[in-house]
Design a protein around this motif. Sequence first.
Motif, PDB file in Angstrom:
ATOM      1  N   ARG A  22       0.814  -1.331  -0.103  1.00 34.33           N
ATOM      2  CA  ARG A  22       0.010  -0.137  -0.107  1.00 34.33           C
ATOM      3  C   ARG A  22       0.822   1.493   0.044  1.00 34.33           C
ATOM      4  N   LEU A  23       0.387   2.248  -0.778  1.00 32.63           N
ATOM      5  CA  LEU A  23       0.955   3.576  -0.478  1.00 32.63           C
ATOM      6  C   LEU A  23       1.495   3.846   0.991  1.00 32.63           C
ATOM      7  N   ALA A  24       0.652   3.444   1.885  1.00 36.95           N
ATOM      8  CA  ALA A  24       0.714   3.814   3.235  1.00 36.95           C
ATOM      9  C   ALA A  24       2.126   3.245   3.876  1.00 36.95           C
ATOM     10  N   ASP A  25       2.276   2.095   3.240  1.00 36.10           N
ATOM     11  CA  ASP A  25       3.589   1.257   3.785  1.00 36.10           C
ATOM     12  C   ASP A  25       4.731   1.334   2.782  1.00 36.10           C
ATOM     13  N   VAL A  26       4.615   1.596   1.548  1.00 33.27           N
ATOM     14  CA  VAL A  26       5.870   1.712   0.808  1.00 33.27           C
ATOM     15  C   VAL A  26       6.654   2.845   1.585  1.00 33.27           C
ATOM     16  N   PRO A  27       8.261   2.015   1.613  1.00 32.80           N
ATOM     17  CA  PRO A  27       9.101   3.216   2.404  1.00 32.80           C
ATOM     18  C   PRO A  27       9.646   4.246   1.464  1.00 32.80           C
ATOM     19  N   SER A  28       9.720   3.903   0.242  1.00 31.61           N
ATOM     20  CA  SER A  28      10.569   4.920  -0.755  1.00 31.61           C
ATOM     21  C   SER A  28      10.192   4.698  -2.015  1.00 31.61           C
ATOM     22  N   PHE A  29      10.292   5.630  -2.900  1.00 36.47           N
ATOM     23  CA  PHE A  29      10.110   5.733  -4.258  1.00 36.47           C
ATOM     24  C   PHE A  29      11.019   5.965  -5.118  1.00 36.47           C
ATOM     25  N   GLU A  30      11.053   5.799  -6.382  1.00 35.22           N
ATOM     26  CA  GLU A  30      12.060   6.013  -7.445  1.00 35.22           C
ATOM     27  C   GLU A  30      11.415   7.091  -8.505  1.00 35.22           C
ATOM     28  N   ARG A  31      12.134   8.037  -9.102  1.00 39.71           N
ATOM     29  CA  ARG A  31      11.686   9.011  -9.466  1.00 39.71           C
ATOM     30  C   ARG A  31      11.582   8.510 -11.145  1.00 39.71           C
ATOM     31  N   GLY A  32      10.536   8.623 -11.762  1.00 41.16           N
ATOM     32  CA  GLY A  32      10.495   8.357 -13.301  1.00 41.16           C
ATOM     33  C   GLY A  32       9.500   9.258 -13.922  1.00 41.16           C
ATOM     34  N   ILE A  33       9.041   9.201 -15.158  1.00 36.52           N
ATOM     35  CA  ILE A  33       8.048   9.813 -15.887  1.00 36.52           C
ATOM     36  C   ILE A  33       7.149   9.188 -16.284  1.00 36.52           C
ATOM     37  N   GLY A  34       5.708  10.125 -16.350  1.00 34.02           N
ATOM     38  CA  GLY A  34       4.534   9.108 -16.992  1.00 34.02           C
ATOM     39  C   GLY A  34       3.553  10.112 -17.792  1.00 34.02           C
ATOM     40  N   GLY A  35       3.031  10.035 -18.484  1.00 33.76           N
ATOM     41  CA  GLY A  35       2.079  10.401 -19.549  1.00 33.76           C
ATOM     42  C   GLY A  35       1.861   9.751 -20.690  1.00 33.76           C
ATOM     43  N   ALA A  36       0.694   9.515 -21.145  1.00 38.80           N
ATOM     44  CA  ALA A  36       0.266   8.618 -22.144  1.00 38.80           C
ATOM     45  C   ALA A  36       0.864   9.335 -23.492  1.00 38.80           C
ATOM     46  N   GLU A  37       0.874  10.614 -23.764  1.00 39.54           N
ATOM     47  CA  GLU A  37       1.156  11.016 -25.021  1.00 39.54           C
ATOM     48  C   GLU A  37       2.824  11.202 -25.160  1.00 39.54           C
ATOM     49  N   SER A  38       3.285  11.464 -24.041  1.00 42.10           N
ATOM     50  CA  SER A  38       4.900  11.546 -23.975  1.00 42.10           C
ATOM     51  C   SER A  38       5.342   9.851 -24.176  1.00 42.10           C
ATOM     52  N   ASN A  39       4.659   9.106 -23.398  1.00 41.24           N
ATOM     53  CA  ASN A  39       5.176   7.676 -23.539  1.00 41.24           C
ATOM     54  C   ASN A  39       5.070   7.378 -25.157  1.00 41.24           C
ATOM     55  N   VAL A  40       3.976   7.518 -25.907  1.00 40.96           N
ATOM     56  CA  VAL A  40       3.972   7.322 -27.227  1.00 40.96           C
ATOM     57  C   VAL A  40       5.270   7.853 -27.912  1.00 40.96           C
TER      58      VAL A  40
END
Length: 379
Positions: A22-40
């Motif tokens: 769960r988001l409440a339990d995840v201790p850390s995150f890695e940075r990325g990018i996301g976006g439907a059109e930029s993915n294409v």
Amino acid sequence: MDVDVVCLGESMVAFLPTRPGRLADVPSFERGIGGAESNVACALAGAGHAVKWVSRVGADGFGDHLVAAVGAYGVDTSGVRRDPGRPTGVYFRTADDRAAGSHEVAYYRAGSAASAMSVANVPWGSVWSGRVLHLSGITAALSSECLDLMRALLARRPGRPLVSFDVNHRAGLWRSGTDPRVSLELARGADVVFVGEDEAEEAWGVRGAWAVREALPGVGVVVVKRGAEGVTVFEGPTPPLPESLRRSPVDCGPWMAGRAVPRAPRLPGARGTARATHHGPQPNVTTVPAPRVDVVAPVGAGDAFAAGFLDATLRGLGTRERARFGHLFAAAVLTVPGDHAAPPPRAHANRLAALDDEAWGRLRLGPGWTGTEQEVRTS
């Protein structure tokens, strides 16, 4: 430089969990990018096309990161504008499949720079500079200004490029009081439409691939994604518009309401023309199953499919090959941990797309398959 494809839409900084939970339990995150059109855009640039991304980002560090990250894929970012008064959008997600009940996404995009895109502030010279303009329904859901922009972009006019539209229905994005069936109105202005059967039923009340085709008169190519069954591509003559749809492009009336929609006829397993529920010229119908894939992370496949289909379209390939390239690009993303993957090498993908139906049906793609043909199994 000639531009093959222009992709317009919001991209965000994505924070991806370092482990499931769960988001409440995840201790850390890695940075990325996301976006439907930029993915294409990134996938098409990776396939060797000249691609431009048009958007707005904040005049902040996250905006700097987005422009640099998308540009690193070889995408022209000169059409991206900076907004000094609005932030770049960000989101956090869990590692689970979007279809899973435990999947969570937390968006922080309200009032983002991209939500302020409008008819008045987009760089029109960049928007119309390509052979193809690719859009998605996500943009229309960001703000009333974005919706007006999408209506302008999807208005049929002489001399416009081929317009590709991925419905990309996200129920949580649509503002209170805004009918998501507005995306049906927008889709009718496109030349190529990508839509899932599940999306069409949820957003438009349309059930079945043939009913989706009937709801999109005037669209030259309709690609209906059917989950594990693959995709069905409709091309050519379009059916007559039902009377209830003639009355209003958005308020679609009882013809679109759940059980009132006629069930789709059985479509052929490979290639052929389906029996229609109306008289007159029939569209060509091609159904292409998806290969079996050993999925590593079930995200990004829809955008990759659109990129593969457009890649093959730009190269003038036939319908079956366009759909197969869509499946192969999607499989490249599904067999890596992140939302992005390098497309399969052209020669490798050409060989797989040319397989006969029996060999294609035995195809199984696992991690590493894009790097060597020995990783591809046909059993």
